[in-house]
Write an enzyme that holds these catalytic residues in place. Structure first.
Site, PDB file in Angstrom:
ATOM      1  N   SER A 193       0.682  -1.331  -0.092  1.00 40.57           N
ATOM      2  CA  SER A 193       0.099  -0.027  -0.056  1.00 40.57           C
ATOM      3  C   SER A 193       0.918   1.145  -0.048  1.00 40.57           C
ATOM      4  O   SER A 193       1.569   1.305   0.861  1.00 40.57           O
ATOM      5  CB  SER A 193      -0.728  -0.125   1.193  1.00 40.57           C
ATOM      6  OG  SER A 193      -1.608   1.493   1.452  1.00 40.57           O
TER       7      SER A 193
ATOM      8  N   HIS B 223      -1.146  -1.120  -4.323  1.00 40.82           N
ATOM      9  CA  HIS B 223      -2.452  -0.970  -3.617  1.00 40.82           C
ATOM     10  C   HIS B 223      -2.554   0.832  -3.441  1.00 40.82           C
ATOM     11  O   HIS B 223      -1.678   1.084  -2.717  1.00 40.82           O
ATOM     12  CB  HIS B 223      -2.667  -1.691  -2.342  1.00 40.82           C
ATOM     13  CG  HIS B 223      -3.851  -1.417  -1.698  1.00 40.82           C
ATOM     14  ND1 HIS B 223      -5.389  -1.908  -2.025  1.00 40.82           N
ATOM     15  CD2 HIS B 223      -4.263  -0.653  -0.751  1.00 40.82           C
ATOM     16  CE1 HIS B 223      -6.185  -1.682  -1.407  1.00 40.82           C
ATOM     17  NE2 HIS B 223      -5.520  -0.998  -0.523  1.00 40.82           N
TER      18      HIS B 223
ATOM     19  N   ASP C 133      -4.580   3.828  -1.898  1.00 38.26           N
ATOM     20  CA  ASP C 133      -5.592   4.136  -1.017  1.00 38.26           C
ATOM     21  C   ASP C 133      -6.062   5.327  -1.122  1.00 38.26           C
ATOM     22  O   ASP C 133      -5.573   6.379  -0.641  1.00 38.26           O
ATOM     23  CB  ASP C 133      -5.142   3.827   0.575  1.00 38.26           C
ATOM     24  CG  ASP C 133      -5.339   2.341   0.885  1.00 38.26           C
ATOM     25  OD1 ASP C 133      -6.142   1.824   0.717  1.00 38.26           O
ATOM     26  OD2 ASP C 133      -3.934   2.108   1.512  1.00 38.26           O
TER      27      ASP C 133
ATOM     28  N   MET D 106      -8.845   8.404   0.124  1.00 41.01           N
ATOM     29  CA  MET D 106      -9.715   8.756   1.226  1.00 41.01           C
ATOM     30  C   MET D 106     -10.346  10.133   1.059  1.00 41.01           C
ATOM     31  O   MET D 106      -9.543  10.921   0.666  1.00 41.01           O
ATOM     32  CB  MET D 106      -8.659   8.524   2.515  1.00 41.01           C
ATOM     33  CG  MET D 106      -8.194   7.281   2.769  1.00 41.01           C
ATOM     34  SD  MET D 106      -7.147   7.373   4.298  1.00 41.01           S
ATOM     35  CE  MET D 106      -6.566   5.687   4.376  1.00 41.01           C
TER      36      MET D 106
ATOM     37  N   HIS E  70      -8.245   1.333  -4.306  1.00 39.33           N
ATOM     38  CA  HIS E  70      -9.353   1.259  -3.054  1.00 39.33           C
ATOM     39  C   HIS E  70      -9.813   2.603  -2.686  1.00 39.33           C
ATOM     40  O   HIS E  70      -9.240   3.321  -2.104  1.00 39.33           O
ATOM     41  CB  HIS E  70      -8.366   0.792  -1.717  1.00 39.33           C
ATOM     42  CG  HIS E  70      -9.323   0.358  -0.692  1.00 39.33           C
ATOM     43  ND1 HIS E  70      -8.816   0.110   0.485  1.00 39.33           N
ATOM     44  CD2 HIS E  70     -10.612   0.702  -0.471  1.00 39.33           C
ATOM     45  CE1 HIS E  70      -9.614  -0.005   1.600  1.00 39.33           C
ATOM     46  NE2 HIS E  70     -10.749   0.297   0.893  1.00 39.33           N
TER      47      HIS E  70
ATOM     48  N   MET F 198     -12.091   4.607  -0.496  1.00 40.31           N
ATOM     49  CA  MET F 198     -12.762   4.760   0.871  1.00 40.31           C
ATOM     50  C   MET F 198     -13.387   6.066   0.655  1.00 40.31           C
ATOM     51  O   MET F 198     -12.940   7.355   0.987  1.00 40.31           O
ATOM     52  CB  MET F 198     -11.613   4.783   2.045  1.00 40.31           C
ATOM     53  CG  MET F 198     -10.990   3.242   2.200  1.00 40.31           C
ATOM     54  SD  MET F 198      -9.642   3.394   3.197  1.00 40.31           S
ATOM     55  CE  MET F 198      -8.503   3.690   1.639  1.00 40.31           C
TER      56      MET F 198
ATOM     57  N   MET G 181     -11.957  -5.918   5.088  1.00 38.26           N
ATOM     58  CA  MET G 181     -10.907  -4.910   5.835  1.00 38.26           C
ATOM     59  C   MET G 181     -10.887  -5.534   7.397  1.00 38.26           C
ATOM     60  O   MET G 181     -11.721  -6.006   7.994  1.00 38.26           O
ATOM     61  CB  MET G 181     -11.733  -3.559   6.140  1.00 38.26           C
ATOM     62  CG  MET G 181     -11.624  -2.775   4.893  1.00 38.26           C
ATOM     63  SD  MET G 181     -10.380  -2.378   3.893  1.00 38.26           S
ATOM     64  CE  MET G 181      -9.355  -1.678   5.229  1.00 38.26           C
TER      65      MET G 181
ATOM     66  N   ASP H 270      -7.059  -6.502   3.954  1.00 44.93           N
ATOM     67  CA  ASP H 270      -6.485  -5.120   4.054  1.00 44.93           C
ATOM     68  C   ASP H 270      -6.382  -4.707   5.374  1.00 44.93           C
ATOM     69  O   ASP H 270      -7.416  -4.536   6.095  1.00 44.93           O
ATOM     70  CB  ASP H 270      -7.118  -4.130   3.025  1.00 44.93           C
ATOM     71  CG  ASP H 270      -6.217  -3.008   2.746  1.00 44.93           C
ATOM     72  OD1 ASP H 270      -5.308  -2.737   3.376  1.00 44.93           O
ATOM     73  OD2 ASP H 270      -6.920  -1.947   2.275  1.00 44.93           O
TER      74      ASP H 270
HETATM   75  C1  DX5 Z   1      -6.505   1.574   5.511  1.00 49.43           C
HETATM   76  C2  DX5 Z   1      -5.988   1.126   4.111  1.00 49.43           C
HETATM   77  C3  DX5 Z   1      -4.885   0.119   4.127  1.00 49.43           C
HETATM   78  C4  DX5 Z   1      -3.850   0.695   4.938  1.00 49.43           C
HETATM   79  C5  DX5 Z   1      -2.881  -0.784   5.165  1.00 49.43           C
HETATM   80  O1  DX5 Z   1      -7.446   2.508   5.613  1.00 49.43           O
HETATM   81  O2  DX5 Z   1      -6.931   0.915   3.254  1.00 49.43           O
HETATM   82  O3  DX5 Z   1      -4.644  -0.418   2.836  1.00 49.43           O
HETATM   83  O4  DX5 Z   1      -2.951   1.476   4.426  1.00 49.43           O
HETATM   84  O5  DX5 Z   1      -1.703  -0.194   5.790  1.00 49.43           O
HETATM   85  P1  DX5 Z   1      -1.069  -1.243   7.041  1.00 49.43           P
HETATM   86  O6  DX5 Z   1      -0.544  -2.586   6.343  1.00 49.43           O
HETATM   87  O7  DX5 Z   1      -0.017  -0.375   7.492  1.00 49.43           O
HETATM   88  O8  DX5 Z   1      -2.246  -1.805   7.975  1.00 49.43           O
HETATM   89 ZN    ZN Z   2      -6.403  -0.201   1.314  1.00 53.13          ZN
END
Ligand code: DX5
Ligand code: ZN
Length: 216
Positions: A8, A33, A35, A37, A67, A69, A138, A176
């Site tokens: 990630s 990956h 992320d 947000m 991903h 979010m 998750m 994840d």
């Molecule tokens: C959480 C994200 C994950 C996160 C994983 O909100 O969707 O992808 O970055 O990071 P680690 O492996 O550090 O938990």
């Molecule tokens: Zn993620």
């Protein structure tokens, strides 16, 4: 089945993102990956389509797993597709027509995935099982990297795997959050074949070795 490891980018050094993308690619990881947000669906902001486009530019052959979010991922699907997303993951808890958006992701020639949060029961995925390429479970509350895996979520990984098998479906089961060398075996044993790992990969002294360790 070989376990795939997806670093990630959230855990990378944002001051040198291009190098960090290349470092993950060179480590033998199967995909990146990314992320995204929106500070509404989760209490944090990360980045948008420009970072996906950067990954597509610096490492065009490194697969991009995005991903979202976001409360309204439907408003941004085209932007992420245009930026170079190859799989787009949307949450079942998002505020949009999930069936329609899963279909739209595929109609853009991309793979789709549905994501469930820790507090959401596995059976919320049931209506979508035959419409998805991946189910992402998750194992932390989304919003931040570096959290501890919630052990109760492991049971959900097995539930999702079981539901897919009973229906004779082949969607990938991915996890994840909080995946590290200690928790990866639990995820694999529960039936996950794709593991997202942020801190465990980017904070490792030897990334290729860590990736092999997570693969098991
Ligand atoms: C959480 C994200 C994950 C996160 C994983 O909100 O969707 O992808 O970055 O990071 P680690 O492996 O550090 O938990
Ligand atoms: Zn993620």
């Amino acid at each position: 089945m070989k376990t795939e490891i997806l670093p990630s980018l959230l855990a990378a050094d944002f001051g040198r993102l291009s190098d960090e993308i290349l470092r993950a690619e060179a480590s033998g990881a199967e995909a990146l990956h990314l992320d995204v947000m929106d500070a509404h669906f989760v209490p944090n902001l990360s980045f948008g389509p420009d970072v996906v486009a950067l990954a597509a530019k610096v490492a065009p052959r490194f697969y991009r797993n995005v991903h979202l979010m976001m409360t309204r991922p439907d408003l941004y699907l085209e932007a992420f597709a245009k930026a170079g997303a190859q799989t787009i993951q949307i949450h079942v808890e998002a505020d949009c027509d999930i069936h329609a958006e899963l279909k739209r992701i595929r109609s853009m020639g991309l793979k789709n995935a549905i994501v469930i949060n820790p507090e959401t029961p596995a059976d919320r995925l049931y209506p979508y099982l035959d419409e998805i390429d991946e189910a992402l479970v998750m194992t932390v509350h989304p919003g931040y990297g570096g959290q501890k895996l919630i052990p109760a979520c492991i049971r959900k990984v097995a539930e999702v795997r079981g539901m897919l098998e009973r229906e004779g479906l082949t969607a990938i089961v991915e996890v994840d959050g909080g995946v590290n060398e200690k928790t990866a075996p639990l995820c694999r044993d529960a039936g996950a074949t794709v593991l997202v790992a942020g801190s465990a990969v980017y904070k490792a002294a030897d990334i290729p070795a860590r990736i092999n360790e997570l693969r098991g």
